[in-house]
Design a protein around this motif. Structure first.
Motif, PDB file in Angstrom:
ATOM      1  N   MET A 159       0.835  -1.200   0.000  1.00 24.75           N
ATOM      2  CA  MET A 159       0.000   0.000   0.000  1.00 24.75           C
ATOM      3  C   MET A 159       0.871   1.251   0.000  1.00 24.75           C
ATOM      4  N   VAL A 160       1.854   1.272   0.892  1.00 19.05           N
ATOM      5  CA  VAL A 160       2.738   2.432   0.977  1.00 19.05           C
ATOM      6  C   VAL A 160       3.461   2.647  -0.350  1.00 19.05           C
ATOM      7  N   THR A 161       3.968   1.573  -0.921  1.00 22.38           N
ATOM      8  CA  THR A 161       4.676   1.671  -2.199  1.00 22.38           C
ATOM      9  C   THR A 161       3.781   2.231  -3.283  1.00 22.38           C
ATOM     10  N   GLU A 162       2.560   1.731  -3.371  1.00 20.59           N
ATOM     11  CA  GLU A 162       1.649   2.184  -4.421  1.00 20.59           C
ATOM     12  C   GLU A 162       1.332   3.664  -4.277  1.00 20.59           C
ATOM     13  N   ILE A 163       1.002   4.101  -3.076  1.00 20.60           N
ATOM     14  CA  ILE A 163       0.562   5.484  -2.883  1.00 20.60           C
ATOM     15  C   ILE A 163       1.722   6.459  -3.052  1.00 20.60           C
ATOM     16  N   VAL A 164       2.858   6.156  -2.449  1.00 15.53           N
ATOM     17  CA  VAL A 164       3.991   7.080  -2.570  1.00 15.53           C
ATOM     18  C   VAL A 164       4.482   7.132  -4.014  1.00 15.53           C
ATOM     19  N   THR A 165       4.524   5.993  -4.695  1.00 21.91           N
ATOM     20  CA  THR A 165       4.970   5.977  -6.092  1.00 21.91           C
ATOM     21  C   THR A 165       4.045   6.817  -6.968  1.00 21.91           C
ATOM     22  N   ARG A 166       2.757   6.668  -6.764  1.00 18.36           N
ATOM     23  CA  ARG A 166       1.796   7.406  -7.586  1.00 18.36           C
ATOM     24  C   ARG A 166       1.866   8.909  -7.349  1.00 18.36           C
ATOM     25  N   TYR A 167       2.159   9.325  -6.122  1.00 19.55           N
ATOM     26  CA  TYR A 167       2.066  10.746  -5.781  1.00 19.55           C
ATOM     27  C   TYR A 167       3.414  11.367  -5.412  1.00 19.55           C
ATOM     28  N   LYS A 168       4.510  10.726  -5.804  1.00 22.87           N
ATOM     29  CA  LYS A 168       5.822  11.166  -5.349  1.00 22.87           C
ATOM     30  C   LYS A 168       6.243  12.533  -5.900  1.00 22.87           C
ATOM     31  N   ASP A 169       5.626  12.962  -6.973  1.00 21.96           N
ATOM     32  CA  ASP A 169       5.944  14.274  -7.545  1.00 21.96           C
ATOM     33  C   ASP A 169       4.712  15.170  -7.619  1.00 21.96           C
ATOM     34  N   ASP A 170       3.707  14.856  -6.815  1.00 26.15           N
ATOM     35  CA  ASP A 170       2.428  15.573  -6.851  1.00 26.15           C
ATOM     36  C   ASP A 170       2.455  16.717  -5.843  1.00 26.15           C
ATOM     37  N   GLU A 171       2.321  17.943  -6.323  1.00 24.38           N
ATOM     38  CA  GLU A 171       2.410  19.114  -5.449  1.00 24.38           C
ATOM     39  C   GLU A 171       1.239  19.225  -4.475  1.00 24.38           C
ATOM     40  N   ARG A 172       0.183  18.434  -4.683  1.00 27.21           N
ATOM     41  CA  ARG A 172      -0.928  18.453  -3.729  1.00 27.21           C
ATOM     42  C   ARG A 172      -0.546  17.777  -2.420  1.00 27.21           C
ATOM     43  N   ILE A 173       0.466  16.923  -2.475  1.00 26.49           N
ATOM     44  CA  ILE A 173       1.020  16.292  -1.275  1.00 26.49           C
ATOM     45  C   ILE A 173       2.218  17.121  -0.844  1.00 26.49           C
ATOM     46  N   CYS A 174       2.203  17.653   0.386  1.00 29.25           N
ATOM     47  CA  CYS A 174       3.307  18.520   0.812  1.00 29.25           C
ATOM     48  C   CYS A 174       4.388  17.756   1.570  1.00 29.25           C
ATOM     49  N   VAL A 175       4.015  16.769   2.368  1.00 30.00           N
ATOM     50  CA  VAL A 175       4.969  16.044   3.205  1.00 30.00           C
ATOM     51  C   VAL A 175       4.479  14.599   3.355  1.00 30.00           C
ATOM     52  N   TRP A 176       5.420  13.665   3.421  1.00 30.01           N
ATOM     53  CA  TRP A 176       5.109  12.286   3.811  1.00 30.01           C
ATOM     54  C   TRP A 176       5.493  12.114   5.274  1.00 30.01           C
ATOM     55  N   ASP A 177       4.513  11.905   6.136  1.00 28.64           N
ATOM     56  CA  ASP A 177       4.759  11.607   7.544  1.00 28.64           C
ATOM     57  C   ASP A 177       4.817  10.088   7.642  1.00 28.64           C
ATOM     58  N   VAL A 178       6.028   9.563   7.746  1.00 24.94           N
ATOM     59  CA  VAL A 178       6.253   8.129   7.552  1.00 24.94           C
ATOM     60  C   VAL A 178       5.548   7.279   8.602  1.00 24.94           C
ATOM     61  N   TYR A 179       5.490   7.767   9.862  1.00 26.52           N
ATOM     62  CA  TYR A 179       4.939   6.926  10.929  1.00 26.52           C
ATOM     63  C   TYR A 179       4.459   7.821  12.060  1.00 26.52           C
ATOM     64  N   ASN A 180       3.179   7.754  12.386  1.00 23.40           N
ATOM     65  CA  ASN A 180       2.636   8.525  13.498  1.00 23.40           C
ATOM     66  C   ASN A 180       2.997   7.876  14.843  1.00 23.40           C
ATOM     67  N   GLU A 181       3.718   8.616  15.671  1.00 21.22           N
ATOM     68  CA  GLU A 181       4.048   8.210  17.044  1.00 21.22           C
ATOM     69  C   GLU A 181       4.582   6.771  17.125  1.00 21.22           C
ATOM     70  N   PRO A 182       5.666   6.479  16.393  1.00 20.43           N
ATOM     71  CA  PRO A 182       6.223   5.124  16.450  1.00 20.43           C
ATOM     72  C   PRO A 182       6.682   4.776  17.862  1.00 20.43           C
ATOM     73  N   GLY A 183       6.306   3.598  18.310  1.00 21.25           N
ATOM     74  CA  GLY A 183       6.649   3.159  19.656  1.00 21.25           C
ATOM     75  C   GLY A 183       5.612   3.489  20.697  1.00 21.25           C
ATOM     76  N   ASN A 184       4.564   4.217  20.312  1.00 17.69           N
ATOM     77  CA  ASN A 184       3.485   4.527  21.253  1.00 17.69           C
ATOM     78  C   ASN A 184       2.727   3.234  21.586  1.00 17.69           C
ATOM     79  N   SER A 185       1.815   3.325  22.556  1.00 22.07           N
ATOM     80  CA  SER A 185       0.989   2.191  22.959  1.00 22.07           C
ATOM     81  C   SER A 185       1.831   1.019  23.462  1.00 22.07           C
ATOM     82  N   GLN A 186       2.965   1.368  24.089  1.00 25.58           N
ATOM     83  CA  GLN A 186       3.889   0.381  24.662  1.00 25.58           C
ATOM     84  C   GLN A 186       4.533  -0.510  23.608  1.00 25.58           C
ATOM     85  N   ARG A 187       4.537  -0.066  22.348  1.00 19.56           N
ATOM     86  CA  ARG A 187       5.105  -0.927  21.293  1.00 19.56           C
ATOM     87  C   ARG A 187       6.622  -0.761  21.198  1.00 19.56           C
TER      88      ARG A 187
END
Length: 362
Positions: A159-187
């Motif tokens: 999923m990540v590969t498909e979406i980033v590949t399709r929109y990697k040069d699209d100015e409507r996307i300003c930033v890719w936030d790779v992971y929200n709060e990694p390690g949260n929830s005791q992970r």
């Protein structure tokens, strides 16, 4: 490879001051509702009305979190709806920061269940619309619905590969936030291999947009080191980003610490009025420091993020967090009828958005 500081600043200074919110429309019970086919057309109409209000407020960006179960179960429809969503945002001058993975998960108990397609339930009076909340206390690592099992993990990376590949040069996307709060929830350490792999994956696609991962446990005291997963996030982000829901004084210390990285800074989650994290003190600060900012929530609705975190209630009850003002909304800027929660907040936001646009035009 992480962008150079010079490249990061060139990108950042080439855009107007980023200010907006973490967004889903008021008639969404959760992110499945935001993206699934069932009820989408009605919610899309709501989204357009709210984007008009967002544009009038002076905002120019939103932060959107993907939902894997919708991509998996309704793939073609999800991709079509995602395209329509970011196109609609663009129509109203709103760019999109896209969050690719997320560790903010509810604890595993007998009440736990995976997200599902279909009619979504919600509980009134609870932050996030759930009694069994990701913001409650965790005694053990929460399950990540998709990244804990090899088969679904590999599919998630598709999923990540498909979406980033399709929109990697699209100015409507300003930033890719790779992971929200990694390690949260005791992970914590459970997540580090997945975070590393996601960075490698997205870097290999070579998007024109910067990558970031928000620090959410960082302290203003520089003698308190970052944990391993947050240090990795900081060392690999093109743009420094962070979450912060505490008071003004502590916020100043956080900013001072982060500025030493020498990179542009974005706060991707803020606004916790109950905890002294408010519009009047922080929005002018973000403007002055040219720190991009995304408060949580826009129009109050089914997701109920105007209610305090469940953990805040728990800490207040056990006496570990006595200084909470429960007379105030937690997040969100507008009431369901599109009247402001506090008109003075909106007046101030508009004023500083106008100043920022004047600055950029000059």
């Amino acid at each position: 490879m992480q962008w150079s500081k010079e490249k990061a600043w060139k990108w950042y200074n080439g855009h107007p001051w980023l200010r907006g919110c973490n967004y889903m429309s008021a008639d969404c019970a959760n992110r499945v509702d935001q993206w699934q086919e069932l009820g989408f057309e009605d919610r899309f109409k709501t989204t357009e009305e709210e984007l008009k209000l967002m544009q009038a407020t002076g905002f120019n960006t939103v932060r959107l979190i993907l939902e894997y179960v919708v991509w998996k179960e309704e793939h073609d429809g999800f991709m079509e709806r995602f395209e329509r969503y970011i196109s609609l945002c663009d129509r109203y001058g709103i760019s999109c920061m896209i969050v690719l993975a997320n560790d903010c998960m509810p604890p595993k108990t007998e009440l736990w269940k995976e997200p599902y397609i279909g009619e979504q339930t919600y509980d009134w009076g609870y932050h996030g619309g759930k009694k069994h909340s990701q913001h409650a206390a965790h005694s053990e690592p929460a399950p990540h619905f998709y990244l804990d099992e090899e088969e679904s993990r590999e599919d998630y990376f598709k999923m990540v590969t498909e979406i980033v590949t399709r929109y990697k040069d699209d100015e409507r996307i300003c930033v890719w936030d790779v992971y929200n709060e990694p390690g949260n929830s005791q992970r914590q350490d459970i997540t580090l291999p997945n975070l590393k792999r996601l960075f490698e994956l997205v870097r290999s696609i070579d998007p024109s947009q910067p990558l970031t991962v928000g620090l959410f446990k960082i302290k203003g005291d520089e003698n308190i080191p970052l944990n391993e997963i947050e240090q990795f996030a900081l060392d690999n982000s093109d743009i420094v980003s962070y979450h912060f829901y505490r008071d003004y004084n502590e916020h100043i210390k956080i900013i001072k610490r982060l500025k030493k990285e020498g990179r542009p800074i974005i706060n991707t989650e803020w606004l916790g009025r109950c905890l002294g994290n408010d519009v009047f003190s922080l929005f002018p600060l973000f403007y002055l420091e040219k720190i991009g900012c995304y408060n949580w929530g826009f129009v109050a609705g089914k997701y109920q993020t105007y209610e305090p975190w469940e953990g805040t209630w728990q800490k207040y009850a056990d006496g570990t967090q006595p200084d909470v003002d429960f007379t105030k909304w937690f997040h969100d800027l507008y009431r369901p009828n599109h009247r402001p929660y506090d008109p003075k907040e909106i007046k101030l936001i508009k004023e500083f958005c106008h100043l920022a646009d004047e600055d950029f035009s000059q």
